[in-house]
Design a protein around this motif. Structure first.
Motif, PDB file in Angstrom:
ATOM      1  N   LYS A 107       0.837  -1.210   0.000  1.00 58.57           N
ATOM      2  CA  LYS A 107       0.000   0.000   0.000  1.00 58.57           C
ATOM      3  C   LYS A 107       0.865   1.250   0.000  1.00 58.57           C
ATOM      4  O   LYS A 107       0.564   2.239  -0.687  1.00 58.57           O
ATOM      5  CB  LYS A 107      -0.930   0.001   1.206  1.00 58.57           C
ATOM      6  N   VAL A 108       1.956   1.212   0.759  1.00 56.68           N
ATOM      7  CA  VAL A 108       2.864   2.373   0.795  1.00 56.68           C
ATOM      8  C   VAL A 108       3.506   2.586  -0.567  1.00 56.68           C
ATOM      9  O   VAL A 108       3.616   3.719  -1.054  1.00 56.68           O
ATOM     10  CB  VAL A 108       3.952   2.157   1.884  1.00 56.68           C
ATOM     11  N   LEU A 109       3.921   1.499  -1.214  1.00 60.27           N
ATOM     12  CA  LEU A 109       4.521   1.596  -2.548  1.00 60.27           C
ATOM     13  C   LEU A 109       3.530   2.183  -3.537  1.00 60.27           C
ATOM     14  O   LEU A 109       3.891   3.058  -4.338  1.00 60.27           O
ATOM     15  CB  LEU A 109       4.984   0.209  -3.002  1.00 60.27           C
ATOM     16  N   ASP A 110       2.283   1.706  -3.472  1.00 62.20           N
ATOM     17  CA  ASP A 110       1.265   2.212  -4.396  1.00 62.20           C
ATOM     18  C   ASP A 110       0.966   3.683  -4.140  1.00 62.20           C
ATOM     19  O   ASP A 110       0.783   4.466  -5.074  1.00 62.20           O
ATOM     20  CB  ASP A 110      -0.004   1.364  -4.252  1.00 62.20           C
ATOM     21  N   ALA A 111       0.931   4.076  -2.868  1.00 68.93           N
ATOM     22  CA  ALA A 111       0.602   5.462  -2.527  1.00 68.93           C
ATOM     23  C   ALA A 111       1.727   6.422  -2.887  1.00 68.93           C
ATOM     24  O   ALA A 111       1.496   7.623  -3.101  1.00 68.93           O
ATOM     25  CB  ALA A 111       0.280   5.571  -1.031  1.00 68.93           C
ATOM     26  N   VAL A 121       8.520   7.749  -6.178  1.00 67.42           N
ATOM     27  CA  VAL A 121       9.551   6.845  -6.701  1.00 67.42           C
ATOM     28  C   VAL A 121       9.961   7.270  -8.104  1.00 67.42           C
ATOM     29  O   VAL A 121      11.152   7.319  -8.450  1.00 67.42           O
ATOM     30  CB  VAL A 121       9.040   5.393  -6.690  1.00 67.42           C
ATOM     31  N   ARG A 122       8.959   7.598  -8.928  1.00 72.87           N
ATOM     32  CA  ARG A 122       9.268   8.020 -10.295  1.00 72.87           C
ATOM     33  C   ARG A 122      10.082   9.302 -10.288  1.00 72.87           C
ATOM     34  O   ARG A 122      11.025   9.477 -11.099  1.00 72.87           O
ATOM     35  CB  ARG A 122       7.980   8.229 -11.085  1.00 72.87           C
ATOM     36  N   ASP A 179      14.151   6.738 -18.394  1.00 73.74           N
ATOM     37  CA  ASP A 179      13.950   6.867 -16.946  1.00 73.74           C
ATOM     38  C   ASP A 179      12.545   6.414 -16.543  1.00 73.74           C
ATOM     39  O   ASP A 179      12.336   5.806 -15.498  1.00 73.74           O
ATOM     40  CB  ASP A 179      14.207   8.307 -16.489  1.00 73.74           C
ATOM     41  N   GLU A 180      11.557   6.693 -17.425  1.00 70.97           N
ATOM     42  CA  GLU A 180      10.177   6.254 -17.144  1.00 70.97           C
ATOM     43  C   GLU A 180      10.088   4.737 -17.180  1.00 70.97           C
ATOM     44  O   GLU A 180       9.446   4.113 -16.326  1.00 70.97           O
ATOM     45  CB  GLU A 180       9.226   6.874 -18.171  1.00 70.97           C
ATOM     46  N   THR A 181      10.793   4.139 -18.176  1.00 70.74           N
ATOM     47  CA  THR A 181      10.809   2.671 -18.267  1.00 70.74           C
ATOM     48  C   THR A 181      11.465   2.071 -17.033  1.00 70.74           C
ATOM     49  O   THR A 181      10.983   1.072 -16.467  1.00 70.74           O
ATOM     50  CB  THR A 181      11.574   2.242 -19.522  1.00 70.74           C
ATOM     51  N   ILE A 218      11.213  -0.778 -11.762  1.00 70.39           N
ATOM     52  CA  ILE A 218      11.483  -0.805 -10.312  1.00 70.39           C
ATOM     53  C   ILE A 218      10.189  -1.006  -9.527  1.00 70.39           C
ATOM     54  O   ILE A 218      10.092  -1.867  -8.636  1.00 70.39           O
ATOM     55  CB  ILE A 218      12.202   0.484  -9.874  1.00 70.39           C
ATOM     56  N   ILE A 219       9.186  -0.225  -9.887  1.00 69.50           N
ATOM     57  CA  ILE A 219       7.910  -0.304  -9.157  1.00 69.50           C
ATOM     58  C   ILE A 219       7.258  -1.659  -9.351  1.00 69.50           C
ATOM     59  O   ILE A 219       6.786  -2.293  -8.389  1.00 69.50           O
ATOM     60  CB  ILE A 219       6.975   0.848  -9.593  1.00 69.50           C
ATOM     61  N   ASP A 220       7.237  -2.131 -10.641  1.00 69.54           N
ATOM     62  CA  ASP A 220       6.633  -3.443 -10.916  1.00 69.54           C
ATOM     63  C   ASP A 220       7.393  -4.565 -10.217  1.00 69.54           C
ATOM     64  O   ASP A 220       6.795  -5.518  -9.693  1.00 69.54           O
ATOM     65  CB  ASP A 220       6.594  -3.703 -12.422  1.00 69.54           C
TER      66      ASP A 220
END
Length: 401
Positions: free
Chosen positions: A187-191, A196-197, A214-216, A221-223
């Motif tokens: 939940k913290v990662l999603d919020a 992060v980006r 950088d977007e890729t 990283i997030i995925d």
């Protein structure tokens, strides 16, 4: 009763005057006069005696009158000595307590509080409310807070936390906590996706930003983090979960055995106790507890109808059945009473003496006079009647001789 006694004295005076006026007409009036005359003397003498106990008759400073006000300090000392010599002796208290079955009485009342004496319930309720309300709340609250903080300060928290964590892990009770941490991390990662980006974008080189890689990279990283957390949540044997459990085992050992860890926990505990927010929380705990006690004390029947009442009834039934438990409680109560008599007997005696000394003369006069009540006036009535009979007897003997 005072009016009756005074009325009898007045009646005897009227009867005396009437008999004296009628005495020449018949010899029988002499007996009436003798009775009334002696009755007046007896009534006046006993009025003087009763009044002299508490005040100066007619306000005249006659010697040896107002006996109780003049001797109130000595009376207080004698009363205190009487209590000490005949009541507050450990042997006497133990003998008296041995004849009392406190546990059985408590058991009967607890087993059936609604069917017992309502007076006991209401009296205990009023006493509890008055005690809670009469205490200095600021001072008492400070004492409670101080005691709580002192107890927490005395606790060596680090080994306790280590043993608790070790015991929880031995019984796998830490797994729900670990699962909760994983869900919370997702939940913290999603919020914080945007943060992060932004961090990847700021730290990426100019070429990566120019080409849009950088977007890729951010997406990867997030995925990747999200997939790892999802796998950890679904797979009990996931390597990262094993690493987390190893870390918890190490933490439990460090908490119990590493001096530097214990110092860090102790510093954290002291800082937490000094925090105003923690102080406010402790204050709130005390106030909630006090209000809860007041609510229970004001409505004991409601308390007895709930879960607490059921627990008390079970305790009462146990006391009624279990002889050994009753004997243990009675023995404990006897020891408490004997110990109180031994340790605080002199304090109680001193309290009685000082209390009487602190009363003013009017207070002690009124309290004793009201305590004796009607009997004082019966002394006057009896004195009037007995005096009259004595006078009648003397007159009879005089006439006979």
């Amino acid at each position: 009763m005072r009016m009756i006694a005074t009325g009898m004295l007045v009646a005897m005076a009227v009867l005396f005057l009437a008999a004296r006026a009628m005495e020449p007409s018949h010899a029988a009036w002499g007996f009436v006069r003798a009775f009334a005359e002696a009755a007046m003397v007896g009534g006046l003498a006993d009025w003087f005696a009763v009044t002299a106990l508490f005040r100066h008759p007619l306000g005249l400073p006659i010697p040896h009158t107002a006996i109780i006000p003049r001797n109130k300090d000595r009376i207080g000392d004698q009363l205190a000595s009487f209590l000490r010599d005949y009541f507050l002796i450990p042997v006497v208290v133990a003998r008296r307590m041995r004849r009392m079955d406190v546990a059985s009485a408590a058991g009967r009342w607890l087993a059936n509080p609604t069917g017992g004496s309502k007076r006991v319930t209401r009296g205990a309720s009023r006493l509890a409310v008055e005690v809670l309300q009469s205490l200095d709340q600021e001072r008492l609250g400070g004492m409670v807070r101080g005691a709580m903080v002192q107890q927490v300060r005395a606790i060596d928290l680090s080994p306790m936390l280590g043993r608790a964590l070790e015991a929880a892990m031995a019984e796998n009770r830490h797994l729900p906590l670990l699962d909760g941490i994983i869900v919370w991390a997702r939940k913290v990662l999603d919020a914080n996706d945007g943060m992060v980006r932004a961090m990847v974008h700021e730290r990426a080189g100019a070429i990566l930003r120019w080409t849009g890689l950088d977007e890729t990279l951010s997406n990867k990283i997030i995925d990747g983090l999200d997939k790892m957390l999802a796998d950890m949540a679904e797979q009990p044997d996931h390597p990262m979960r094993a690493k987390a459990e190893e870390a918890l085992v190490t933490l439990a050992a460090d908490l119990q055995h590493k001096p530097e860890m214990r110092e860090r926990i102790e510093s954290l505990k002291l800082a937490l106790l000094a925090n105003p927010a923690m102080q406010g929380w402790i204050n709130g705990l005390w106030e909630q507890a006090r209000h809860a006690m007041l609510r229970m004390a004001r409505d004991p029947e409601k308390l007895l109808a709930g879960k607490m009442g059921e627990m008390l009834r079970q305790l009462g039934e146990t006391l009624e059945r279990d002889v050994r438990l009753r004997n243990t409680i009675n023995r404990f109560m006897r020891r408490v009473a004997v110990g109180a008599a031994a340790d605080y007997g002199d304090v109680i005696v001193g309290l009685v003496s000082e209390t009487v000394r602190g009363w003013d003369a009017n207070t002690i006069t009124q309290r004793l006079e009201h305590a004796v009540g009607k009997d004082l006036q019966f002394i006057r009535i009896n004195g009037t009647l007995v005096g009259g009979l004595v006078g009648l007897g003397i007159h009879t003997v005089d006439v006979a001789l």
